[in-house]
Scaffold this active site. Structure first.
Site, PDB file in Angstrom:
ATOM      1  N   HIS A   1      -0.145  17.766 -26.026  1.00  0.00           N
ATOM      2  CA  HIS A   1      -0.363  16.020 -25.378  1.00  0.00           C
ATOM      3  C   HIS A   1      -1.344  15.412 -25.918  1.00  0.00           C
ATOM      4  CE1 HIS A   1       3.740  16.977 -22.571  1.00  0.00           C
ATOM      5  NE2 HIS A   1       3.321  15.832 -22.905  1.00  0.00           N
TER       6      HIS A   1
ATOM      7  N   LYS B   1       3.056  11.527 -10.809  1.00  0.00           N
ATOM      8  CA  LYS B   1       1.831  11.404 -11.677  1.00  0.00           C
ATOM      9  C   LYS B   1       3.004   9.356 -12.261  1.00  0.00           C
ATOM     10  CE  LYS B   1      -0.568  14.740 -14.788  1.00  0.00           C
ATOM     11  NZ  LYS B   1      -0.980  14.558 -15.705  1.00  0.00           N
TER      12      LYS B   1
ATOM     13  N   ASN C   1       0.058  19.863 -19.950  1.00  0.00           N
ATOM     14  CA  ASN C   1      -0.328  18.890 -20.964  1.00  0.00           C
ATOM     15  C   ASN C   1      -0.247  19.879 -22.638  1.00  0.00           C
ATOM     16  OD1 ASN C   1      -1.025  16.219 -19.030  1.00  0.00           O
ATOM     17  ND2 ASN C   1      -2.729  17.460 -19.329  1.00  0.00           N
TER      18      ASN C   1
ATOM     19  N   HIS D   1      -0.568  12.227 -27.940  1.00  0.00           N
ATOM     20  CA  HIS D   1      -0.904  11.075 -27.162  1.00  0.00           C
ATOM     21  C   HIS D   1      -1.853  10.511 -28.853  1.00  0.00           C
ATOM     22  CE1 HIS D   1      -0.697  11.282 -22.956  1.00  0.00           C
ATOM     23  NE2 HIS D   1       0.675  11.666 -23.165  1.00  0.00           N
TER      24      HIS D   1
ATOM     25  N   HIS E   1       7.101   9.251 -27.463  1.00  0.00           N
ATOM     26  CA  HIS E   1       6.619  10.607 -26.390  1.00  0.00           C
ATOM     27  C   HIS E   1       7.440  12.209 -27.089  1.00  0.00           C
ATOM     28  CE1 HIS E   1       4.143  12.077 -23.144  1.00  0.00           C
ATOM     29  NE2 HIS E   1       4.704  12.505 -22.932  1.00  0.00           N
TER      30      HIS E   1
ATOM     31  N   ARG F   1       1.129  -1.664  -0.023  1.00  0.00           N
ATOM     32  CA  ARG F   1       0.334  -0.009   0.290  1.00  0.00           C
ATOM     33  C   ARG F   1       0.750   0.803  -0.483  1.00  0.00           C
ATOM     34  NH1 ARG F   1      -2.325  -3.404   3.279  1.00  0.00           N
ATOM     35  NH2 ARG F   1      -4.452  -4.051   2.254  1.00  0.00           N
TER      36      ARG F   1
ATOM     37  N   LYS G   1       7.421  23.249 -13.059  1.00  0.00           N
ATOM     38  CA  LYS G   1       7.014  22.186 -13.238  1.00  0.00           C
ATOM     39  C   LYS G   1       6.306  21.753 -11.909  1.00  0.00           C
ATOM     40  CE  LYS G   1       5.447  17.499 -13.840  1.00  0.00           C
ATOM     41  NZ  LYS G   1       5.485  16.070 -15.071  1.00  0.00           N
TER      42      LYS G   1
ATOM     43  N   ARG H   1      -2.365  22.368 -13.918  1.00  0.00           N
ATOM     44  CA  ARG H   1      -1.488  21.039 -14.057  1.00  0.00           C
ATOM     45  C   ARG H   1      -1.413  21.107 -15.478  1.00  0.00           C
ATOM     46  NH1 ARG H   1       1.137  16.512 -10.887  1.00  0.00           N
ATOM     47  NH2 ARG H   1       2.524  15.676 -12.109  1.00  0.00           N
TER      48      ARG H   1
ATOM     49  N   GLU I   1      -4.222  17.955 -10.634  1.00  0.00           N
ATOM     50  CA  GLU I   1      -4.550  17.916 -11.959  1.00  0.00           C
ATOM     51  C   GLU I   1      -6.574  18.122 -11.936  1.00  0.00           C
ATOM     52  OE1 GLU I   1      -2.938  16.422 -15.400  1.00  0.00           O
ATOM     53  OE2 GLU I   1      -4.536  16.607 -16.559  1.00  0.00           O
TER      54      GLU I   1
ATOM     55  N   GLU J   1       9.445  18.702 -24.140  1.00  0.00           N
ATOM     56  CA  GLU J   1       9.700  19.021 -22.906  1.00  0.00           C
ATOM     57  C   GLU J   1       9.926  20.307 -22.531  1.00  0.00           C
ATOM     58  OE1 GLU J   1       6.465  17.768 -21.750  1.00  0.00           O
ATOM     59  OE2 GLU J   1       6.865  15.567 -22.647  1.00  0.00           O
TER      60      GLU J   1
HETATM   61  P1  NAD Z   1      11.806   5.685 -22.501  1.00  0.00           P
HETATM   62  O1  NAD Z   1      12.211   5.299 -20.920  1.00  0.00           O
HETATM   63  O2  NAD Z   1      11.733   4.649 -23.127  1.00  0.00           O
HETATM   64  O3  NAD Z   1      13.645   6.128 -22.848  1.00  0.00           O
HETATM   65  C1  NAD Z   1      13.920   6.260 -23.847  1.00  0.00           C
HETATM   66  C2  NAD Z   1      14.987   5.087 -24.475  1.00  0.00           C
HETATM   67  O4  NAD Z   1      16.464   5.158 -23.940  1.00  0.00           O
HETATM   68  C3  NAD Z   1      14.865   3.854 -23.635  1.00  0.00           C
HETATM   69  O5  NAD Z   1      14.993   2.622 -25.185  1.00  0.00           O
HETATM   70  C4  NAD Z   1      15.739   3.491 -22.649  1.00  0.00           C
HETATM   71  O6  NAD Z   1      16.049   2.333 -22.323  1.00  0.00           O
HETATM   72  C5  NAD Z   1      16.441   4.803 -23.364  1.00  0.00           C
HETATM   73  N1  NAD Z   1      17.240   4.987 -22.390  1.00  0.00           N
HETATM   74  C6  NAD Z   1      17.030   5.856 -20.877  1.00  0.00           C
HETATM   75  N2  NAD Z   1      18.120   6.168 -20.427  1.00  0.00           N
HETATM   76  C7  NAD Z   1      19.791   6.250 -21.191  1.00  0.00           C
HETATM   77  C8  NAD Z   1      20.592   6.779 -21.415  1.00  0.00           C
HETATM   78  N3  NAD Z   1      21.343   7.424 -20.220  1.00  0.00           N
HETATM   79  N4  NAD Z   1      21.267   6.396 -22.096  1.00  0.00           N
HETATM   80  C9  NAD Z   1      20.993   5.385 -23.318  1.00  0.00           C
HETATM   81  N5  NAD Z   1      20.041   4.941 -23.520  1.00  0.00           N
HETATM   82  C10 NAD Z   1      19.097   5.500 -22.394  1.00  0.00           C
HETATM   83  O7  NAD Z   1      11.493   7.318 -22.384  1.00  0.00           O
HETATM   84  P2  NAD Z   1      11.467   8.888 -22.400  1.00  0.00           P
HETATM   85  O8  NAD Z   1      10.815   9.149 -23.133  1.00  0.00           O
HETATM   86  O9  NAD Z   1      12.233   9.450 -21.293  1.00  0.00           O
HETATM   87  O10 NAD Z   1       9.622   8.560 -21.309  1.00  0.00           O
HETATM   88  C11 NAD Z   1       8.456   8.649 -22.239  1.00  0.00           C
HETATM   89  C12 NAD Z   1       8.169   8.156 -20.509  1.00  0.00           C
HETATM   90  O11 NAD Z   1       7.142   9.025 -20.058  1.00  0.00           O
HETATM   91  C13 NAD Z   1       6.597   7.693 -21.592  1.00  0.00           C
HETATM   92  O12 NAD Z   1       6.116   7.137 -20.686  1.00  0.00           O
HETATM   93  C14 NAD Z   1       5.553   8.914 -21.259  1.00  0.00           C
HETATM   94  O13 NAD Z   1       3.521   8.607 -20.885  1.00  0.00           O
HETATM   95  C15 NAD Z   1       6.147   9.339 -19.663  1.00  0.00           C
HETATM   96  N6  NAD Z   1       5.918  10.665 -19.067  1.00  0.00           N
HETATM   97  C16 NAD Z   1       5.218  10.598 -18.007  1.00  0.00           C
HETATM   98  C17 NAD Z   1       5.201  12.019 -17.524  1.00  0.00           C
HETATM   99  C18 NAD Z   1       4.764  11.874 -15.919  1.00  0.00           C
HETATM  100  O14 NAD Z   1       4.566  12.946 -15.658  1.00  0.00           O
HETATM  101  N7  NAD Z   1       5.119  10.814 -15.025  1.00  0.00           N
HETATM  102  C19 NAD Z   1       5.525  13.234 -17.825  1.00  0.00           C
HETATM  103  C20 NAD Z   1       5.861  13.039 -19.590  1.00  0.00           C
HETATM  104  C21 NAD Z   1       6.269  12.034 -19.339  1.00  0.00           C
END
Ligand code: NAD
Length: 387
Positions: A263, A159, A260, A267, A282, A137, A242, A256, A252, A201
């Site tokens: 987005h 999030k 987006n 999305h 993304h 939990r 942020k 907040r 949100e 971003e």
């Molecule tokens: P990701 O986590 O898939 O990473 C992108 C790629 O880079 C992956 O293949 C990973 O293995 C590789 N990688 C990561 N760090 C590396 C490094 N230092 N060296 C070499 N390779 C590396 O993608 P992302 O773009 O970081 O995140 C996208 C995700 O984040 C989506 O699922 C999106 O929905 C989510 N997101 C969440 C929020 C939130 O507020 N929680 C906000 C924005 C995006």
């Protein structure tokens, strides 16, 4: 958006560390930002659970590159370290991987007082954070982001979640991390494409309400890719922006949603690509989405064409996509994209919510956007793409 304070501090001979606080009362935490700050990060983790245990959740790529050093640093601080490794990529934000990570954390005997460390990009952060929110939990967790996107966005704000077959991020929880460690040195191994995607971003924060920061991006954008001082500045500015929004509107219910920007379109495009990162990641979806949001704002008579062009020009100068035609493969048509948007969490009783702009740095939440206006706009964008 008022900036939270950014205070540089020195760290025993390592690079200067900027600390951005996230002011959330008894859930407040710090974001540590700097280059080569692994030791300081490990000390920060150990201070949260002295003599305790941590489960590092990472993906295969990041694990192979960085987990050994970080595990050693944590062990050097007297922590017992277990590792949980998942496949890389968006498909990992699934029910199956969520179950596997929860069970691995339990098997690693992570107790309530211990920690989960999310070492990776947004995928790992979202998945590990949701697992941390759920196991027993709720156990505390630390975000140790390794992509620019995760450092400037997903690691901050609490999030967490996974995707459903019905759409992205539809299952999850708000669960704030206890610490965020943004180390620019980890970005040295990131692919240029992923670096660019994260940069989208960064630009977003300027477009929302900080025209001076957008102008800074126009001047210094290319230098951010050196993962040095300019990058640390961009991460600190983004995190402060942020943090300020999250402190005002954690769940949100209000502004907040401004975060987006780009987005809703983005999305829908990711969904149209089947979440296939080979076609669209993304941040690229967000880049196209922001350019679309500005052109849609022009069409609605809200923003000037010059501003929309300026946005697209900057994103393109970095090598980011800005048009539907930039997305490879079949992305359907205006109606199928609209259907994808209708699954978005930002839908309230069928009316579409968009983040629109009156200009650069003048974004606002537009509820009740008419589906017909969106359909007509998308049809024209598809027609432009066909030309
Ligand atoms: P990701 O986590 O898939 O990473 C992108 C790629 O880079 C992956 O293949 C990973 O293995 C590789 N990688 C990561 N760090 C590396 C490094 N230092 N060296 C070499 N390779 C590396 O993608 P992302 O773009 O970081 O995140 C996208 C995700 O984040 C989506 O699922 C999106 O929905 C989510 N997101 C969440 C929020 C939130 O507020 N929680 C906000 C924005 C995006």
């Amino acid at each position: 958006m008022t900036d939270a304070p950014v205070s540089p501090a020195s760290d025993a001979g390592v690079s200067a560390i900027r600390t951005v606080p996230v002011a959330l009362g008894d859930r407040a935490y710090d974001i540590l930002i700097g280059r080569g700050i692994r030791a300081a990060g490990a000390r920060g983790v150990a201070a949260l659970a002295p003599g305790g245990a941590v489960a590092i959740v990472t993906d295969e790529t990041v694990g192979g590159l960085h987990a050994d050093e970080i595990a050693a640093a944590l062990e050097g601080e007297g922590l017992r370290v277990a590792r949980v490794t998942v496949p890389p990529g968006e498909a990992t934000k699934s029910y199956a991987q969520f179950a596997a990570v929860c069970d691995a954390i339990i098997a690693a005997r992570i107790e309530r007082g211990d920690l989960v460390v999310a070492l990776g990009g947004g995928v790992v952060g979202d998945l590990a954070g949701f697992a941390a929110a759920s196991v027993r939990r709720g156990v505390r967790f630390v975000q140790w982001p390794t992509t620019l996107l995760a450092q400037v966005d997903s690691s901050v704000g609490g999030k967490t979640g996974i995707n459903s077959p019905h759409g992205k991020n539809l299952v999850g929880a708000f669960h704030q991390p206890s610490l965020v460690i943004a180390d620019m040195a980890l970005l040295d191994t990131l692919s240029p494409r992923e670096f660019r995607a994260g940069y989208a971003e960064v630009v977003k924060y300027g477009l929302i309400d900080d025209p001076a920061f957008f102008a800074w991006c126009e001047r210094h954008g290319p230098a951010v890719f050196g993962a040095g001082e300019e990058c640390a500045h961009a991460v600190a500015k983004s995190c402060a922006a942020k943090a300020a929004v999250v402190a005002r509107d954690e769940h949100e219910n209000g502004d907040r949603a401004l975060l987006n920007l780009g987005h809703t379109f983005g999305h829908a495009l990711e969904r149209a690509c089947g979440y296939d990162g080979a076609r669209l990641v993304h941040g690229e979806g967000v880049a196209v989405g922001m350019a679309l949001a500005f052109r849609f704002s022009v069409r609605l008579g809200l923003a000037s064409g010059q501003d929309a062009q300026r946005v697209a020009r900057h994103l393109e100068s970095i090598g980011l996509p800005t048009r539907l035609q930039d997305v490879p493969g079949d992305i359907g048509n205006a109606d199928s994209l609209l259907d994808a948007m209708a699954q978005d969490k930002k839908v309230r009783r069928g009316a579409l919510t968009f983040i629109l702009a009156r200009g650069i740095g003048e974004s606002f939440i537009a509820r009740d956007v008419a589906r017909e206006d969106v359909r007509a706009f998308l049809k024209d964008e598809f027609a432009d793409s066909a030309r």
